[in-house]
Motif scaffolding. Structure first.
Motif, PDB file in Angstrom:
ATOM      1  N   VAL A 180      43.799  22.454-125.222  1.00 27.88           N
ATOM      2  CA  VAL A 180      42.553  22.617-125.967  1.00 27.88           C
ATOM      3  C   VAL A 180      42.372  21.454-126.938  1.00 27.88           C
ATOM      4  O   VAL A 180      41.269  20.934-127.100  1.00 27.88           O
ATOM      5  N   VAL A 181      43.452  21.030-127.599  1.00 28.96           N
ATOM      6  CA  VAL A 181      43.421  19.865-128.475  1.00 28.96           C
ATOM      7  C   VAL A 181      44.410  18.837-127.940  1.00 28.96           C
ATOM      8  O   VAL A 181      45.430  19.183-127.343  1.00 28.96           O
ATOM      9  N   ALA A 182      44.099  17.568-128.172  1.00 23.30           N
ATOM     10  CA  ALA A 182      44.943  16.501-127.652  1.00 23.30           C
ATOM     11  C   ALA A 182      46.176  16.267-128.527  1.00 23.30           C
ATOM     12  O   ALA A 182      47.247  15.952-128.027  1.00 23.30           O
ATOM     13  N   ASP A 183      46.030  16.420-129.846  1.00 18.05           N
ATOM     14  CA  ASP A 183      47.124  16.118-130.766  1.00 18.05           C
ATOM     15  C   ASP A 183      47.232  17.217-131.807  1.00 18.05           C
ATOM     16  O   ASP A 183      46.323  17.411-132.607  1.00 18.05           O
ATOM     17  N   ARG A 184      48.348  17.934-131.796  1.00 22.20           N
ATOM     18  CA  ARG A 184      48.495  19.051-132.737  1.00 22.20           C
ATOM     19  C   ARG A 184      48.606  18.579-134.171  1.00 22.20           C
ATOM     20  O   ARG A 184      48.195  19.281-135.089  1.00 22.20           O
ATOM     21  N   ASP A 217      35.310  19.710-129.853  1.00 19.20           N
ATOM     22  CA  ASP A 217      36.091  18.926-130.795  1.00 19.20           C
ATOM     23  C   ASP A 217      36.875  19.865-131.713  1.00 19.20           C
ATOM     24  O   ASP A 217      36.683  21.077-131.717  1.00 19.20           O
ATOM     25  N   MET A 218      37.779  19.283-132.491  1.00 21.38           N
ATOM     26  CA  MET A 218      38.708  20.086-133.285  1.00 21.38           C
ATOM     27  C   MET A 218      37.993  20.918-134.354  1.00 21.38           C
ATOM     28  O   MET A 218      38.417  22.032-134.648  1.00 21.38           O
ATOM     29  N   GLU A 219      36.932  20.394-134.916  1.00 22.27           N
ATOM     30  CA  GLU A 219      36.209  21.143-135.947  1.00 22.27           C
ATOM     31  C   GLU A 219      35.552  22.391-135.358  1.00 22.27           C
ATOM     32  O   GLU A 219      35.539  23.444-135.994  1.00 22.27           O
ATOM     33  N   GLN A 220      35.004  22.280-134.137  1.00 19.50           N
ATOM     34  CA  GLN A 220      34.405  23.445-133.488  1.00 19.50           C
ATOM     35  C   GLN A 220      35.470  24.502-133.199  1.00 19.50           C
ATOM     36  O   GLN A 220      35.238  25.697-133.391  1.00 19.50           O
ATOM     37  N   ILE A 221      36.630  24.073-132.742  1.00 21.48           N
ATOM     38  CA  ILE A 221      37.712  25.008-132.441  1.00 21.48           C
ATOM     39  C   ILE A 221      38.191  25.690-133.718  1.00 21.48           C
ATOM     40  O   ILE A 221      38.390  26.909-133.743  1.00 21.48           O
ATOM     41  N   LEU A 222      38.325  24.920-134.792  1.00 20.55           N
ATOM     42  CA  LEU A 222      38.732  25.500-136.072  1.00 20.55           C
ATOM     43  C   LEU A 222      37.699  26.502-136.562  1.00 20.55           C
ATOM     44  O   LEU A 222      38.040  27.571-137.066  1.00 20.55           O
ATOM     45  N   GLU A 223      36.416  26.206-136.355  1.00 22.68           N
ATOM     46  CA  GLU A 223      35.362  27.122-136.751  1.00 22.68           C
ATOM     47  C   GLU A 223      35.416  28.434-135.966  1.00 22.68           C
ATOM     48  O   GLU A 223      35.248  29.520-136.513  1.00 22.68           O
ATOM     49  N   ILE A 224      35.697  28.325-134.656  1.00 22.09           N
ATOM     50  CA  ILE A 224      35.809  29.534-133.832  1.00 22.09           C
ATOM     51  C   ILE A 224      36.998  30.377-134.277  1.00 22.09           C
ATOM     52  O   ILE A 224      36.893  31.601-134.409  1.00 22.09           O
ATOM     53  N   LEU A 225      38.130  29.737-134.550  1.00 20.91           N
ATOM     54  CA  LEU A 225      39.336  30.477-134.874  1.00 20.91           C
ATOM     55  C   LEU A 225      39.349  31.048-136.283  1.00 20.91           C
ATOM     56  O   LEU A 225      40.047  32.015-136.558  1.00 20.91           O
ATOM     57  N   THR A 226      38.593  30.419-137.204  1.00 15.25           N
ATOM     58  CA  THR A 226      38.573  30.907-138.585  1.00 15.25           C
ATOM     59  C   THR A 226      37.281  31.636-138.941  1.00 15.25           C
ATOM     60  O   THR A 226      37.239  32.379-139.900  1.00 15.25           O
ATOM     61  N   GLY A 227      36.229  31.406-138.183  1.00 13.06           N
ATOM     62  CA  GLY A 227      34.953  32.022-138.513  1.00 13.06           C
ATOM     63  C   GLY A 227      34.248  31.351-139.659  1.00 13.06           C
ATOM     64  O   GLY A 227      33.303  31.871-140.213  1.00 13.06           O
ATOM     65  N   LYS A 228      34.708  30.173-140.053  1.00 10.27           N
ATOM     66  CA  LYS A 228      34.111  29.455-141.201  1.00 10.27           C
ATOM     67  C   LYS A 228      33.745  28.051-140.807  1.00 10.27           C
ATOM     68  O   LYS A 228      34.322  27.426-140.017  1.00 10.27           O
ATOM     69  N   GLU A 254      50.900  26.096-137.991  1.00  5.99           N
ATOM     70  CA  GLU A 254      51.655  25.113-137.215  1.00  5.99           C
ATOM     71  C   GLU A 254      51.863  25.602-135.778  1.00  5.99           C
ATOM     72  O   GLU A 254      51.721  24.836-134.828  1.00  5.99           O
ATOM     73  N   LYS A 255      52.183  26.879-135.631  1.00  6.87           N
ATOM     74  CA  LYS A 255      52.382  27.440-134.295  1.00  6.87           C
ATOM     75  C   LYS A 255      51.064  27.477-133.529  1.00  6.87           C
ATOM     76  O   LYS A 255      51.023  27.205-132.329  1.00  6.87           O
ATOM     77  N   ILE A 256      49.967  27.786-134.221  1.00  9.89           N
ATOM     78  CA  ILE A 256      48.651  27.785-133.573  1.00  9.89           C
ATOM     79  C   ILE A 256      48.318  26.390-133.073  1.00  9.89           C
ATOM     80  O   ILE A 256      47.850  26.216-131.944  1.00  9.89           O
ATOM     81  N   ALA A 257      48.581  25.366-133.884  1.00  7.98           N
ATOM     82  CA  ALA A 257      48.324  23.984-133.472  1.00  7.98           C
ATOM     83  C   ALA A 257      49.160  23.616-132.248  1.00  7.98           C
ATOM     84  O   ALA A 257      48.661  22.983-131.310  1.00  7.98           O
ATOM     85  N   ARG A 258      50.428  24.034-132.234  1.00  5.25           N
ATOM     86  CA  ARG A 258      51.298  23.744-131.088  1.00  5.25           C
ATOM     87  C   ARG A 258      50.802  24.437-129.824  1.00  5.25           C
ATOM     88  O   ARG A 258      50.749  23.846-128.745  1.00  5.25           O
ATOM     89  N   MET A 259      50.381  25.709-129.964  1.00  2.04           N
ATOM     90  CA  MET A 259      49.887  26.452-128.807  1.00  2.04           C
ATOM     91  C   MET A 259      48.589  25.835-128.274  1.00  2.04           C
ATOM     92  O   MET A 259      48.383  25.768-127.055  1.00  2.04           O
ATOM     93  N   LEU A 260      47.726  25.373-129.165  1.00  2.18           N
ATOM     94  CA  LEU A 260      46.480  24.729-128.736  1.00  2.18           C
ATOM     95  C   LEU A 260      46.767  23.451-127.955  1.00  2.18           C
ATOM     96  O   LEU A 260      46.104  23.158-126.958  1.00  2.18           O
ATOM     97  N   GLU A 261      47.759  22.686-128.405  1.00  8.54           N
ATOM     98  CA  GLU A 261      48.122  21.458-127.692  1.00  8.54           C
ATOM     99  C   GLU A 261      48.733  21.779-126.330  1.00  8.54           C
ATOM    100  O   GLU A 261      48.411  21.137-125.327  1.00  8.54           O
ATOM    101  N   GLU A 262      49.589  22.796-126.273  1.00  5.20           N
ATOM    102  CA  GLU A 262      50.217  23.177-125.006  1.00  5.20           C
ATOM    103  C   GLU A 262      49.192  23.637-123.976  1.00  5.20           C
ATOM    104  O   GLU A 262      49.364  23.414-122.787  1.00  5.20           O
ATOM    105  N   GLN A 263      48.129  24.295-124.426  1.00  8.52           N
ATOM    106  CA  GLN A 263      47.104  24.800-123.510  1.00  8.52           C
ATOM    107  C   GLN A 263      46.038  23.759-123.198  1.00  8.52           C
ATOM    108  O   GLN A 263      45.112  24.044-122.441  1.00  8.52           O
TER     109      GLN A 263
END
Length: 159
Positions: free
Chosen positions: A116-120, A148-159, A105-114
């Motif tokens: 990187v993503v439009a909607d946490r 897009d969000m899937e690419q960002i999730l892939e970078i952050l999780t490695g999966k 949840e905090k990661i999603a909030r930080m991504l929105e604040e920066q």
């Protein structure tokens, strides 16, 4: 009945640990060099953290302009039309840091604040759909703002 304090039982467990340790030592995975580890980390989007107190650093790339020196202006007696030419804009990259123990949840909030993503909430919903809550890696990542969000999730999780 099985008595776990039996001498034969404890010797069997000890022998099992010894054999497994020897097998792992001799048949274990191949050793990676530092350069191989750094190359793999770069492929996964990780970068060196410059200072420990910086959580995120958003550095926009500004286009360069063609300019004329004052010496060139003075040497030319006729009027010259100078056009400003903008270089093609490069995609904006955000340096993003995830510290140990940071929740999704905090990661999603930080991504929105920066930016990187439009909607946490949508990002958090994607994390929930992919069941990726516990797969976030710690470290510093270069995240493209246009991804897009899937690419960002892939970078952050490695999966």
């Amino acid at each position: 009945m099985l008595n776990i304090f039996n001498k034969d039982f404890l010797l069997g467990i000890g022998f099992g640990f010894l054999v497994s340790a020897l097998l792992v030592n001799f048949l274990g995975s191949e050793k990676l060099t530092d350069s191989q580890i750094m190359d793999r980390a770069t492929q996964l989007g990780m970068v060196y953290q410059e200072s420990a107190d910086i959580e995120t650093d958003k550095t926009p790339v500004l286009p360069k302009e063609n300019t004329v020196d004052d010496t060139e202006k003075n040497s030319n007696t006729e009027d010259v039309n100078i056009e400003k030419v903008n270089m093609p804009e490069q995609p904006e990259v955000v340096k993003f840091v995830i510290k140990a123990g940071t929740g999704s949840e905090k990661i999603a909030r930080m991504l929105e604040e920066q930016g990187v993503v439009a909607d946490r909430n949508k990002f958090y919903q994607l994390v929930t759909e992919k069941n990726a809550h516990r797969y976030f890696r710690t470290g510093t990542f270069n995240l493209p703002c246009g991804a897009d969000m899937e690419q960002i999730l892939e970078i952050l999780t490695g999966k």
